[in-house]
Design an enzyme around this catalytic site. Structure first.
Site, PDB file in Angstrom:
ATOM      1  N   CYS A 114       0.847  -1.188   0.045  1.00  0.00           N
ATOM      2  CA  CYS A 114      -0.013   0.235   0.061  1.00  0.00           C
ATOM      3  C   CYS A 114       1.003   1.459   0.133  1.00  0.00           C
ATOM      4  CB  CYS A 114      -1.021   0.123   1.372  1.00  0.00           C
ATOM      5  SG  CYS A 114       0.013   0.355   2.634  1.00  0.00           S
ATOM      6  N   ASP A 130       0.687  13.530 -30.646  1.00  0.00           N
ATOM      7  CA  ASP A 130       1.901  13.434 -31.749  1.00  0.00           C
ATOM      8  C   ASP A 130       1.440  13.447 -33.239  1.00  0.00           C
ATOM      9  OD1 ASP A 130       4.333  12.252 -32.893  1.00  0.00           O
ATOM     10  OD2 ASP A 130       3.230  10.452 -33.093  1.00  0.00           O
TER      11      ASP A 130
END
Length: 740
Positions: free
Chosen positions: A17, A428
């Protein structure tokens, strides 16, 4: 005297965690000689800046092992060790979740429908014990780790509620007479304890599945380097050499189809090299003597030799790998919203349970202790975190499923949660806004020519050409059903075009420079046509017969049909859209104009893309990056939300947290809308999870007793808890029916 510090990164094992990352980080910082350290839970790694004269990796490992974690300090096979550990951990969680779920089913059936069957409580006790204390042991271990640091999270609530519910139920099963003697019949909570463990284990399993894939992108990037190279020795002989032994100044030989092993300069020969992993541009680049070549790029046509200039960690590919690692590692560990809420909620619930116990003990009269115990347990059971634990994973599961239906593959919950706040999208150009493959999109034969005969000549010459753009012409003409004819003689003119002789005539195909060199004349209309095509960022090729131009061709990377609409949709939603490309200014301007984009940058290198995203982030933007190539991997890793085109490279898809199946950019607005709806559902779920607690906890504590003598039966408390879970799951399923 200044101290020379060393900075190293190490994979961390056994973290479960975000709080684990905090613990490991604080322990590393406490080591003498360490100036600074950071731990990233998302990619399970730690970096340490230290004085090697005082401390070292072995000391770091011992310190981390002392609190139950481990550090991979061996330099060899670090990635493999970490990946094997993650897969082992995932397998263990999967096994625990499966068994916890299987054992929970009969417990729930008995607890809900056959509670009065003979020995029912004993059967539930035996089945639930392994679920809670063996398959659910990680919750208790993590809760203890939290308690040692004076913290509480979701695991604390799970451990506390399931532990107390099980112990209380076991006591009631073994000593029922304790309650009967006091005229009470206490309910057991075995099914509640088992179901909580099973459901929350499922949530952990989903989270772990997303995390176990993090290193595959880096492995693929590393795989772009060949393992061995062909060394040209001083006597002209060849020798196979491992890549790790290549030194600066070595002359290496590269055959067609091979990957270039290190960065260097061509010394002899010439060839076309596919540099799309560096530049993103699909057309291979001609490399002559004296020109630079880069590791990981692919030699396509001919054999050439080059001198090694940058080796090992200095190559452009190695730099891309390093930058991807750093960008992935720089993201702050995600402390889930539920954990934050639980950090406040847990102490409040414990406080109310203790307060109700003490109040009943002091004011409860004859059966003060019995009522005090029942009230405290009822408070803890009604506050059971099942709905809280289900609030996020159920909405995420439905959201991810909804995404898949709409051709959007979502890898992890974090990106789905974060996408709703995206206010800048970086695209892009090649393969994202455009198709990424050059196509012949204009062919005009000039007046007075026999087009059909000339097409056969054109196809035959282009088929014998080595130039990458020739393939676009060949494909176009072959689709028209044109056939080839024999050629008498062909001559390739490097960097400009090709010449051939057919039936005594000389034909030339090439750029304008070659035509001028050959004395080919153009009329004004032809000049105007060539100029207009070039302004649209098309590559113009002229086909000439002797000294006369007979055809004009234009090759371009086509814009995808949905690109303009997708960009307009994003802009209308108030999102800034940017285009980045390694292509030249003229091409970038033409594409931007066609899709109505004002923000664009041309001639951008991979590291520049990531730097541009960082610049937007430092200006307070939440950035989504959309790309399809290896050259985009650093920028994708840097972005807050990374989206890969499904027809792009495997590496781009591995680095990205979302992948668009196919190549339609209109999936991007859909993904952002899906995120908004999913986050709204999570918030609604948390509201439902808490409203039960806000109403139920005070009633369970006995707040109504002084007014009307009402005491909440623990069995009803268990039913209320189940109802809160049902409402959360039901609300999540509503998302499935919504439109995106």
């Amino acid at each position: 005297m200044s101290v020379l510090l060393k900075k190293e990164s190490y994979p961390v094992l056994e973290m479960t965690c975000a709080a684990c990352a905090v613990s490991v980080e604080s322990m590393l910082k406490s080591v003498a000689g360490v100036s600074d350290a950071g731990v990233n839970y998302a990619n399970q790694s730690a970096w340490v800046s230290y004085d090697p004269a005082i401390t070292g990796p072995e000391q770091f490992r011992q310190t981390v092992q002392s609190i139950g974690y481990d550090l991979v300090i061996e330099k060899e096979n670090q990635q493999e060790i970490q990946e094997a550990s993650q897969q082992e951990h995932f397998k263990a969680i999967k096994q625990r979740t499966t068994w916890a779920s299987l054992l929970s089913v009969p417990i729930v059936v008995i607890g809900m429908f056959f509670m009065d069957m003979p020995y029912g409580n004993w059967i539930m006790l035996l089945l639930s014990a392994p679920v809670v204390f063996y398959f659910g042991r990680s919750f208790f271990i993590n809760a203890w780790k939290q308690a040692r640091h004076k913290k509480a999270n979701m695991d604390t609530l799970v451990a506390l509620s399931t532990g107390v519910a099980w112990i209380f139920s076991a006591f009631t099963t073994i000593y029922p007479e304790f309650w009967h003697a006091r005229g009470l019949h206490a309910h057991v909570y075995f099914e509640a304890a088992a179901v909580v463990i099973a459901f929350i284990s499922l949530g952990k399993l989903l989270e772990e599945k997303a995390k176990s894939n993090t290193s595959s992108a880096l492995k693929k990037l590393m795989g772009l380097q060949p393992k061995t190279v062909t060394l040209v020795m001083e006597d002209g002989q060849f020798s196979e050499l491992p890549i790790s032994e290549v030194k600066k100044g070595n002359v290496l030989l590269v055959k067609p189809g091979e990957k270039i092993p290190v960065d260097g300069i061509v010394t002899s020969g010439s060839s076309y090299v596919d540099e799309s992993m560096i530049s993103g541009e699909p057309v291979p680049v001609l490399k002559n003597s004296g020109e630079k070549v880069f590791a990981g790029t692919i030699n396509q046509k001919s054999v050439f030799r080059f001198k090694a200039e940058k080796v090992g960690a200095e190559t452009v590919l190695a730099q891309i790998i390093k930058m991807v690692q750093e960008a992935q590692g720089s993201k702050a560990p995600v402390q889930k919203m539920v954990d934050k809420i639980a950090g406040i909620f847990v102490p409040i619930v414990i406080g109310i349970a203790l307060l109700s116990f003490v109040s009943w003990l002091l004011l409860g009269g004859d059966n003060a202790f019995t009522h005090a115990l029942l009230a405290a347990v009822t408070v803890l059971v009604i506050a059971c975190p099942c709905a809280l634990g289900l609030a996020t994973p159920t909405a995420i599961m439905v959201g991810i499923g909804k995404g898949a239906e709409n051709n959007i593959l979502i890898k992890d919950a974090e990106s789905l949660e974060l996408a709703h706040s995206v206010n800048a999208v970086v695209l892009d150009k090649t393969g994202t806004i455009t198709e990424g493959k050059p196509k012949l999109d204009f062919l005009q034969f000039l007046n007075g020519t026999n087009a059909e005969d000339l097409k056969s000549v054109l196809l035959s010459i282009e088929k014998s050409s080595e130039h990458p753009l020739a393939e676009a012409v060949v494909q176009f003409l072959e689709e028209e059903g044109i056939k080839t004819i024999p050629l008498d003689k062909t001559t390739s003119i490097t960097g400009m075009g090709i010449q051939a002789q057919v039936n005594g005539k000389q034909y030339t195909i090439g750029n304008r420079r070659l035509m001028d060199q050959q004395g080919v004349q153009f009329v004004k209309e032809q000049e105007t046509l060539i100029e207009s095509l070039q302004k649209k960022a098309k590559t113009v090729i002229v086909f000439a017969e002797d000294k006369k131009a007979v055809a004009i061709l234009a090759i371009a990377d086509q814009i995808k049909s949905g690109s303009a609409l997708a960009i307009l949709t994003l802009q209308n939603a108030g999102i800034e859209v940017y285009m980045l490309t390694g292509d030249n200014q003229q091409t970038a301007a033409a594409i931007a104009k066609e899709v109505k984009l004002t923000n664009y940058k041309a001639e951008v290198m991979p590291s520049d893309k990531a730097a541009f995203i960082q610049q937007l982030q430092s200006a307070g933007k939440v950035v989504a990056m959309v790309g399809d190539g290896i050259n985009d991997s650093h920028a994708l890793a840097q972005a807050d939300v990374s989206i890969a085109m499904g027809k792009g490279s495997d590496i781009a898809m591995d680095v990205a947290k979302m992948t668009l199946i196919g190549s339609d950019l209109n999936s991007i607005p859909k993904a952002l809308k899906l995120s908004r709806k999913t986050v709204a559902t999570i918030r609604q779920n948390l509201f439902w999870a808490f409203i039960y607690n806000i109403i139920g906890i005070p009633i369970a504590a006995g707040i109504l007793y002084p007014f009307n003598g009402f005491l909440l039966d623990p069995m009803i408390a268990g039913a209320a808890m189940a109802l809160s879970s049902v409402s959360v799951v039901g609300n999540s399923l509503r998302l499935k029916l919504s439109n995106i």
